[in-house]
Write a protein that holds these residues in place. Sequence first.
Motif, PDB file in Angstrom:
ATOM      1  N   GLY A   1       0.820  -1.167   0.121  1.00 34.82           N
ATOM      2  CA  GLY A   1       0.088  -0.056  -0.051  1.00 34.82           C
ATOM      3  C   GLY A   1       0.946   1.385   0.007  1.00 34.82           C
ATOM      4  O   GLY A   1       2.081   1.067   0.168  1.00 34.82           O
ATOM      5  N   GLU A   2       0.394   2.322  -0.204  1.00 32.22           N
ATOM      6  CA  GLU A   2       0.994   3.667  -0.230  1.00 32.22           C
ATOM      7  C   GLU A   2       1.693   3.999   0.861  1.00 32.22           C
ATOM      8  O   GLU A   2       2.573   5.083   1.239  1.00 32.22           O
ATOM      9  N   GLY A   3       1.367   3.382   2.343  1.00 32.50           N
ATOM     10  CA  GLY A   3       1.993   3.732   3.624  1.00 32.50           C
ATOM     11  C   GLY A   3       1.175   4.663   4.404  1.00 32.50           C
ATOM     12  O   GLY A   3       0.408   5.533   3.755  1.00 32.50           O
ATOM     13  N   SER A   4       1.111   4.650   5.500  1.00 37.65           N
ATOM     14  CA  SER A   4       0.656   5.417   6.524  1.00 37.65           C
ATOM     15  C   SER A   4       1.707   6.040   7.526  1.00 37.65           C
ATOM     16  O   SER A   4       2.408   5.275   8.172  1.00 37.65           O
ATOM     17  N   ARG A   5       1.863   7.381   7.221  1.00 36.69           N
ATOM     18  CA  ARG A   5       2.992   7.958   8.207  1.00 36.69           C
ATOM     19  C   ARG A   5       2.341   8.339   9.501  1.00 36.69           C
ATOM     20  O   ARG A   5       1.633   9.321   9.522  1.00 36.69           O
ATOM     21  N   LEU A   6       3.005   7.720  10.403  1.00 34.32           N
ATOM     22  CA  LEU A   6       2.531   8.175  11.984  1.00 34.32           C
ATOM     23  C   LEU A   6       3.531   8.961  12.450  1.00 34.32           C
ATOM     24  O   LEU A   6       4.618   8.698  12.746  1.00 34.32           O
ATOM     25  N   THR A   7       3.286  10.086  13.071  1.00 37.99           N
ATOM     26  CA  THR A   7       3.973  11.124  13.832  1.00 37.99           C
ATOM     27  C   THR A   7       3.359  10.927  15.293  1.00 37.99           C
ATOM     28  O   THR A   7       2.108  11.375  15.488  1.00 37.99           O
TER      29      THR A   7
END
Lengths: 112, 112
Positions: free
Chosen positions: A104-110
């Motif tokens: 998938g496109e990725g989920s950026r978690l901050t």
Amino acid sequence: DTAVSQTPKYLVTQMGNDKSIKCEQNLGHDTMYWYKQDSKKFLKIMFSYNNKELIINETVPNRFSPKSPDKAHLNLHINSLELGDSAVYFCASSRGGVGELFFGEGSRLTVL
Amino acid sequence: QQPVQSPQAVILREGEDAVINCSSSKALYSVHWYRQKHGEAPVFLMILLKGGEQKGHDKISASFNEKKQQSSLYLTASQLSYSGTYFCGTEVGSSNTGKLIFGQGTTLQVKP
């Protein structure tokens, strides 16, 4: 049609919060994965499900709990978020064992 | 258990060739190669399953030396589109485990 889709794409949250990332694939694959990519680009496997059954569970803290309601979906819930959880989380799928992985496109978690 | 890639980074001019190596301390069942462009998901390039196998993909090919527990990715006559981070992923053991462990990545930059 996106083959492997994740939501949300971006997550910004405070330490101690709980968050979920959802993943869906429309490729008809049996196996789905969660990978974590840290700031140094290290791509590490976390979990793998085959037909809703957990088959790989790496040394991931108990705060991470995957759930697969059916073979097309694999969600990731994270409790009590810590600063070190900040990363890009990729969902992937493959046909059978480890064939070609479709990410998938990725989920950026901050985590702040 | 993580495979080691070398070099860590390469800078090329268009048309030049490059080789990226991937070494494991354990016996390998398969080696996979992926390319990731900045801000995007990794994309599959090829899988090598047999010792001594060589595969080609346009001007990108790879070899797998089972005895040496090594694989090499060959990029010939590089194009600007080849820029990105290349990851090898390895399956350790004598059979399909479903668990892919990635190397630390090799960053390739192709300049005009």
